[in-house]
Write a protein that holds these residues in place. Sequence first.
Motif, PDB file in Angstrom:
ATOM      1  N   LYS A   8       0.888  -1.166   0.000  1.00 43.60           N
ATOM      2  CA  LYS A   8       0.000   0.000   0.000  1.00 43.60           C
ATOM      3  C   LYS A   8       0.923   1.212   0.000  1.00 43.60           C
ATOM      4  O   LYS A   8       1.900   1.244   0.741  1.00 43.60           O
ATOM      5  N   VAL A   9       0.603   2.189  -0.832  1.00 36.74           N
ATOM      6  CA  VAL A   9       1.509   3.316  -1.044  1.00 36.74           C
ATOM      7  C   VAL A   9       0.779   4.637  -0.836  1.00 36.74           C
ATOM      8  O   VAL A   9      -0.389   4.779  -1.209  1.00 36.74           O
ATOM      9  N   THR A  10       1.498   5.604  -0.249  1.00 35.66           N
ATOM     10  CA  THR A  10       1.024   6.972  -0.162  1.00 35.66           C
ATOM     11  C   THR A  10       2.110   7.878  -0.725  1.00 35.66           C
ATOM     12  O   THR A  10       3.269   7.784  -0.310  1.00 35.66           O
ATOM     13  N   VAL A  11       1.728   8.725  -1.669  1.00 35.90           N
ATOM     14  CA  VAL A  11       2.599   9.765  -2.206  1.00 35.90           C
ATOM     15  C   VAL A  11       1.760  11.035  -2.204  1.00 35.90           C
ATOM     16  O   VAL A  11       0.733  11.094  -2.904  1.00 35.90           O
ATOM     17  N   GLY A  12       2.139  12.009  -1.394  1.00 33.41           N
ATOM     18  CA  GLY A  12       1.335  13.225  -1.281  1.00 33.41           C
ATOM     19  C   GLY A  12      -0.055  12.881  -0.776  1.00 33.41           C
ATOM     20  O   GLY A  12      -0.203  12.211   0.249  1.00 33.41           O
ATOM     21  N   THR A  13      -1.077  13.268  -1.533  1.00 34.81           N
ATOM     22  CA  THR A  13      -2.462  12.959  -1.142  1.00 34.81           C
ATOM     23  C   THR A  13      -2.987  11.709  -1.842  1.00 34.81           C
ATOM     24  O   THR A  13      -4.140  11.334  -1.659  1.00 34.81           O
ATOM     25  N   SER A  14      -2.143  11.077  -2.655  1.00 34.67           N
ATOM     26  CA  SER A  14      -2.552   9.879  -3.401  1.00 34.67           C
ATOM     27  C   SER A  14      -2.238   8.609  -2.612  1.00 34.67           C
ATOM     28  O   SER A  14      -1.140   8.464  -2.081  1.00 34.67           O
ATOM     29  N   ARG A  15      -3.213   7.700  -2.558  1.00 38.44           N
ATOM     30  CA  ARG A  15      -3.033   6.397  -1.895  1.00 38.44           C
ATOM     31  C   ARG A  15      -3.538   5.319  -2.837  1.00 38.44           C
ATOM     32  O   ARG A  15      -4.592   5.474  -3.447  1.00 38.44           O
ATOM     33  N   LEU A  40       9.137   0.460  -7.542  1.00 35.93           N
ATOM     34  CA  LEU A  40       7.736   0.777  -7.328  1.00 35.93           C
ATOM     35  C   LEU A  40       7.201   1.483  -8.569  1.00 35.93           C
ATOM     36  O   LEU A  40       7.687   2.557  -8.923  1.00 35.93           O
ATOM     37  N   PRO A  41       6.219   0.879  -9.267  1.00 32.15           N
ATOM     38  CA  PRO A  41       5.642   1.557 -10.436  1.00 32.15           C
ATOM     39  C   PRO A  41       4.818   2.769  -9.988  1.00 32.15           C
ATOM     40  O   PRO A  41       4.090   2.694  -9.002  1.00 32.15           O
ATOM     41  N   VAL A  78      -1.265   9.047 -10.651  1.00 29.62           N
ATOM     42  CA  VAL A  78      -0.578   9.556  -9.461  1.00 29.62           C
ATOM     43  C   VAL A  78       0.421  10.639  -9.860  1.00 29.62           C
ATOM     44  O   VAL A  78       0.490  11.702  -9.226  1.00 29.62           O
ATOM     45  N   ARG A  79       1.187  10.393 -10.916  1.00 30.11           N
ATOM     46  CA  ARG A  79       2.166  11.400 -11.367  1.00 30.11           C
ATOM     47  C   ARG A  79       1.464  12.706 -11.717  1.00 30.11           C
ATOM     48  O   ARG A  79       1.932  13.793 -11.369  1.00 30.11           O
ATOM     49  N   THR A  80       0.321  12.616 -12.383  1.00 32.27           N
ATOM     50  CA  THR A  80      -0.435  13.806 -12.761  1.00 32.27           C
ATOM     51  C   THR A  80      -0.994  14.506 -11.523  1.00 32.27           C
ATOM     52  O   THR A  80      -0.842  15.722 -11.367  1.00 32.27           O
ATOM     53  N   ALA A  81      -1.635  13.741 -10.643  1.00 27.77           N
ATOM     54  CA  ALA A  81      -2.245  14.318  -9.437  1.00 27.77           C
ATOM     55  C   ALA A  81      -1.213  15.001  -8.541  1.00 27.77           C
ATOM     56  O   ALA A  81      -1.504  16.027  -7.917  1.00 27.77           O
ATOM     57  N   GLU A  82       0.002  14.442  -8.496  1.00 25.93           N
ATOM     58  CA  GLU A  82       1.032  14.974  -7.601  1.00 25.93           C
ATOM     59  C   GLU A  82       2.022  15.894  -8.325  1.00 25.93           C
ATOM     60  O   GLU A  82       2.957  16.391  -7.719  1.00 25.93           O
ATOM     61  N   GLY A  83       1.812  16.111  -9.634  1.00 25.51           N
ATOM     62  CA  GLY A  83       2.676  17.001 -10.398  1.00 25.51           C
ATOM     63  C   GLY A  83       4.106  16.502 -10.515  1.00 25.51           C
ATOM     64  O   GLY A  83       5.056  17.278 -10.425  1.00 25.51           O
ATOM     65  N   PRO A 114      12.274  14.302  -7.145  1.00 24.06           N
ATOM     66  CA  PRO A 114      12.310  13.506  -5.918  1.00 24.06           C
ATOM     67  C   PRO A 114      10.876  13.200  -5.482  1.00 24.06           C
ATOM     68  O   PRO A 114      10.003  14.056  -5.588  1.00 24.06           O
ATOM     69  N   VAL A 115      10.652  11.975  -5.034  1.00 22.02           N
ATOM     70  CA  VAL A 115       9.308  11.546  -4.611  1.00 22.02           C
ATOM     71  C   VAL A 115       9.382  11.064  -3.172  1.00 22.02           C
ATOM     72  O   VAL A 115      10.199  10.201  -2.848  1.00 22.02           O
ATOM     73  N   GLU A 116       8.543  11.626  -2.303  1.00 25.34           N
ATOM     74  CA  GLU A 116       8.440  11.168  -0.920  1.00 25.34           C
ATOM     75  C   GLU A 116       7.410  10.044  -0.892  1.00 25.34           C
ATOM     76  O   GLU A 116       6.254  10.262  -1.267  1.00 25.34           O
ATOM     77  N   VAL A 117       7.853   8.859  -0.461  1.00 24.61           N
ATOM     78  CA  VAL A 117       7.015   7.668  -0.510  1.00 24.61           C
ATOM     79  C   VAL A 117       6.813   7.087   0.889  1.00 24.61           C
ATOM     80  O   VAL A 117       7.758   6.998   1.665  1.00 24.61           O
ATOM     81  N   GLU A 118       5.579   6.725   1.187  1.00 24.58           N
ATOM     82  CA  GLU A 118       5.284   5.923   2.378  1.00 24.58           C
ATOM     83  C   GLU A 118       4.748   4.606   1.848  1.00 24.58           C
ATOM     84  O   GLU A 118       3.792   4.579   1.081  1.00 24.58           O
ATOM     85  N   LEU A 119       5.389   3.514   2.220  1.00 26.00           N
ATOM     86  CA  LEU A 119       5.082   2.193   1.662  1.00 26.00           C
ATOM     87  C   LEU A 119       4.868   1.217   2.809  1.00 26.00           C
ATOM     88  O   LEU A 119       5.679   1.151   3.726  1.00 26.00           O
ATOM     89  N   GLN A 120       3.760   0.482   2.754  1.00 28.42           N
ATOM     90  CA  GLN A 120       3.471  -0.553   3.756  1.00 28.42           C
ATOM     91  C   GLN A 120       3.233  -1.874   3.041  1.00 28.42           C
ATOM     92  O   GLN A 120       2.534  -1.926   2.025  1.00 28.42           O
ATOM     93  N   ILE A 121       3.812  -2.926   3.572  1.00 28.17           N
ATOM     94  CA  ILE A 121       3.572  -4.267   3.033  1.00 28.17           C
ATOM     95  C   ILE A 121       2.107  -4.607   3.254  1.00 28.17           C
ATOM     96  O   ILE A 121       1.587  -4.438   4.352  1.00 28.17           O
ATOM     97  N   ALA A 122       1.430  -5.059   2.208  1.00 31.25           N
ATOM     98  CA  ALA A 122      -0.014  -5.342   2.301  1.00 31.25           C
ATOM     99  C   ALA A 122      -0.256  -6.748   2.815  1.00 31.25           C
ATOM    100  O   ALA A 122       0.584  -7.614   2.728  1.00 31.25           O
TER     101      ALA A 122
END
Length: 99
Positions: free
Chosen positions: A51-58, A74-75, A80-85, A91-99
């Motif tokens: 499960k991934v969070t980048v900015g406001t996208s999950r 991580l693809p 997500v690229r469009t929503a987060e510009g 550089p991308v700040e990523v929060e990643l959790q094993i599902a």
Amino acid sequence: MAKPTYTFTAELWEWEAQAAWHFVSLPEAITDEIDELYGHTAAGFGSVKVKVTVGTSRWSTSIFPDSKRGTYVLPMKKAVRTAEGLAAGDPVEVELQIA
């Protein structure tokens, strides 16, 4: 037991092929830990569900081993690229959790 969450910043890069796939490479230390803890449960192509969070996208996806880079990748889907510009090289700040 709760599965760990990993937070990191990495550069967005574009796969060198006809399809415009974009990825973020996980840091080596995180790759090593995921491989040790979850590698035995990997699915097709060695993928691990996350499960991934980048900015406001999950979203839910999988990370894949990349033997050329020696890490999981991580693809980053276009929505997500469009929503987060985001664009390749950013550089991308990523929060990643094993599902």
